[in-house]
Design a protein around this motif. Structure first.
Motif, PDB file in Angstrom:
ATOM      1  N   ARG A 155       0.845  -1.196   0.000  1.00  0.00           N
ATOM      2  CA  ARG A 155       0.000   0.000   0.000  1.00  0.00           C
ATOM      3  C   ARG A 155       0.871   1.233   0.000  1.00  0.00           C
ATOM      4  O   ARG A 155       1.916   1.268   0.647  1.00  0.00           O
ATOM      5  CB  ARG A 155      -0.892   0.024   1.243  1.00  0.00           C
ATOM      6  CG  ARG A 155      -1.952  -1.048   1.263  1.00  0.00           C
ATOM      7  CD  ARG A 155      -3.086  -0.753   0.291  1.00  0.00           C
ATOM      8  NE  ARG A 155      -3.996  -1.895   0.155  1.00  0.00           N
ATOM      9  CZ  ARG A 155      -3.862  -2.839  -0.783  1.00  0.00           C
ATOM     10  NH1 ARG A 155      -2.858  -2.797  -1.624  1.00  0.00           N
ATOM     11  NH2 ARG A 155      -4.718  -3.841  -0.855  1.00  0.00           N
ATOM     12  N   CYS A 156       0.415   2.248  -0.691  1.00  0.00           N
ATOM     13  CA  CYS A 156       1.144   3.485  -0.777  1.00  0.00           C
ATOM     14  C   CYS A 156       0.076   4.555  -0.992  1.00  0.00           C
ATOM     15  O   CYS A 156      -0.446   4.685  -2.089  1.00  0.00           O
ATOM     16  CB  CYS A 156       2.124   3.359  -1.939  1.00  0.00           C
ATOM     17  SG  CYS A 156       2.556   4.808  -2.840  1.00  0.00           S
ATOM     18  N   ALA A 157      -0.332   5.224   0.081  1.00  0.00           N
ATOM     19  CA  ALA A 157      -1.465   6.142  -0.028  1.00  0.00           C
ATOM     20  C   ALA A 157      -1.319   7.297   0.948  1.00  0.00           C
ATOM     21  O   ALA A 157      -0.655   7.155   1.977  1.00  0.00           O
ATOM     22  CB  ALA A 157      -2.765   5.382   0.254  1.00  0.00           C
ATOM     23  N   PRO A 158      -1.961   8.426   0.644  1.00  0.00           N
ATOM     24  CA  PRO A 158      -1.891   9.567   1.567  1.00  0.00           C
ATOM     25  C   PRO A 158      -2.521   9.195   2.907  1.00  0.00           C
ATOM     26  O   PRO A 158      -3.412   8.347   2.967  1.00  0.00           O
ATOM     27  CB  PRO A 158      -2.736  10.642   0.862  1.00  0.00           C
ATOM     28  CG  PRO A 158      -2.786  10.215  -0.564  1.00  0.00           C
ATOM     29  CD  PRO A 158      -2.701   8.728  -0.579  1.00  0.00           C
ATOM     30  N   GLN A 159      -2.034   9.830   3.970  1.00  0.00           N
ATOM     31  CA  GLN A 159      -2.511   9.493   5.308  1.00  0.00           C
ATOM     32  C   GLN A 159      -3.935   9.978   5.544  1.00  0.00           C
ATOM     33  O   GLN A 159      -4.333  10.966   4.980  1.00  0.00           O
ATOM     34  CB  GLN A 159      -1.595  10.136   6.340  1.00  0.00           C
ATOM     35  CG  GLN A 159      -0.285   9.415   6.405  1.00  0.00           C
ATOM     36  CD  GLN A 159       0.737  10.072   7.318  1.00  0.00           C
ATOM     37  OE1 GLN A 159       0.526  11.203   7.736  1.00  0.00           O
ATOM     38  NE2 GLN A 159       1.808   9.373   7.586  1.00  0.00           N
TER      39      GLN A 159
END
Lengths: 180, 192
Positions: A176-180
């Motif tokens: 996963r790689c997503a804005p907080q």
């Protein structure tokens, strides 16, 4: 003759300047660098699998065919990113590249010391803005500072033998790689 | 008139030499800070923020991503131990042991970093796949014709390079010479 010598000397000095300037400018002018190649297949802030290299086709040159690879092309304009990937059976590594393809940070499963590699990615300014409380400075929260607003996270899982490919792909699919 | 001629001469020469040397630096693989062990050379600094401007320009031109120093280190060989360029029409015996690393991979590329097509679709070996001798060392025959044991096909390519990547290894910038690090030897055999 002396006049010719002076012109020659001037030309050589200028040649040195031309050489240095072109070398220094090239990374910012390159249109087919690794970032540009990945940008052609990957949307921003999402983990995308990179097809395995073949003699006919490869997203980038010098890819290691013994690895399953995924990338996250990040943009920190809207704030920090949370990144996580479960480690695969053999060997998993996560490498961070700046917009100019500089490998500024890399971590592997053993260094992470857990079943999941988890970290927060932010710019220097965003890090400076973090509130100073204990929760955030906890030792188990790994913070990586990106020197540029955009860049690449390359996630790689080793497939020591062909039979390992599905398992490695599965581990990467859970990244996963997503804005907080 | 003389001044004009001088300026045109100087500017033309400056552009030719300046751009020429840049092109040479990018294509001839001139890079600083390499660690050479036998036929193999690595540039561990290229996997860090300390990468030099020449290496950055080369990386930007080729479109590759260098191996990060927290991940591993890549050793390149374009010639055998005697300095002869690797030729895919000849047999080359790669033998010995590798430096300490959790895993390693050996891959064959052309000079542009593309894999080389071959009938069995083998482009490399990993430390798990390779068949070892009882003392842990191994032999890999790199050549155009099929062999029993570890055979790395060259596809008959005229020129190629071998890349040995060590993952999770203490080898890096502090490494200086072969006394610390054993690398496999590359010996040329008969040609086709």
């Amino acid at each position: 003759m002396i006049r010719f010598g002076l012109w020659l000397l001037g030309a050589l000095l200028l040649a040195g300047v031309v050489h240095l300037v072109t070398i220094l400018l090239l990374p910012s002018l390159a249109t087919q660098d690794a970032y540009a190649r990945v940008a052609a297949i990957a949307p921003v802030n999402a983990v995308v699998p990179v097809p395995a290299p073949t003699p006919e086709n490869a997203v980038m040159p010098f890819m290691d065919p013994a690895f399953a690879t995924s990338v996250c092309r990040y943009d920190l304009a809207r704030g920090p990113l949370k990144f996580s990937v479960p480690i695969s059976q053999a060997y998993t590594s996560v490498s961070f590249y700046s917009r100019g393809d500089v490998a500024y940070y890399a971590i592997n499963d053993r260094a992470a010391g857990r079943r999941v590699i988890e970290l927060d990615l932010m710019t220097g300014a965003q890090r400076a803005d973090l509130p100073d409380n204990e929760d955030i400075t906890r030792a188990d929260r790994l913070i990586v500072t990106s020197p540029t607003r955009t860049g690449l996270i390359v996630i790689r899982a080793l497939t020591p033998e062909a039979g390992w490919i599905p398992a490695a792909r599965n581990a990467l699919a859970a990244a996963r790689c997503a804005p907080q | 008139m003389r001044l004009l001629f001088g300026m045109v001469f100087a500017l033309t020469l400056a552009a030719a030499i300046g751009l020429g040397t840049t092109w040479m630096a990018l294509t001839q693989g001139i890079a600083y800070g390499g660690v050479s062990i036998g036929a193999w050379t690595a540039w561990p600094k290229n996997g860090t923020s300390g990468i030099d401007p020449y290496a950055r320009a080369i990386v930007a031109r080729t479109g590759e991503l260098p191996v990060g120093s927290g991940d591993g280190v890549a050793f390149y060989a374009r010639a055998d131990d005697s300095g002869q360029a690797l030729d895919g029409r000849c047999d080359v015996l790669l033998s010995g042991i590798t430096p300490q690393a959790r895993f390693w991979t050996l891959t064959l590329y052309d000079f542009d970093g593309h894999l080389v097509a071959n009938s069995v679709r083998r482009h490399g070996f990993t430390s798990q796949e390779v068949i070892r001798k009882s003392d842990g060392s191994f032999d890999i025959m790199v050549g155009p014709r099929a062999r029993p044991g570890n055979w790395m096909p060259t596809g008959g390519a005229e020129r190629y390079q071998l890349v040995l990547r060590l993952y999770d290894t203490p080898i890096g910038m502090a490494t200086r010479s072969s006394s610390e690090v054993p690398m496999p030897t590359l010996r040329k055999g008969p040609c086709q």
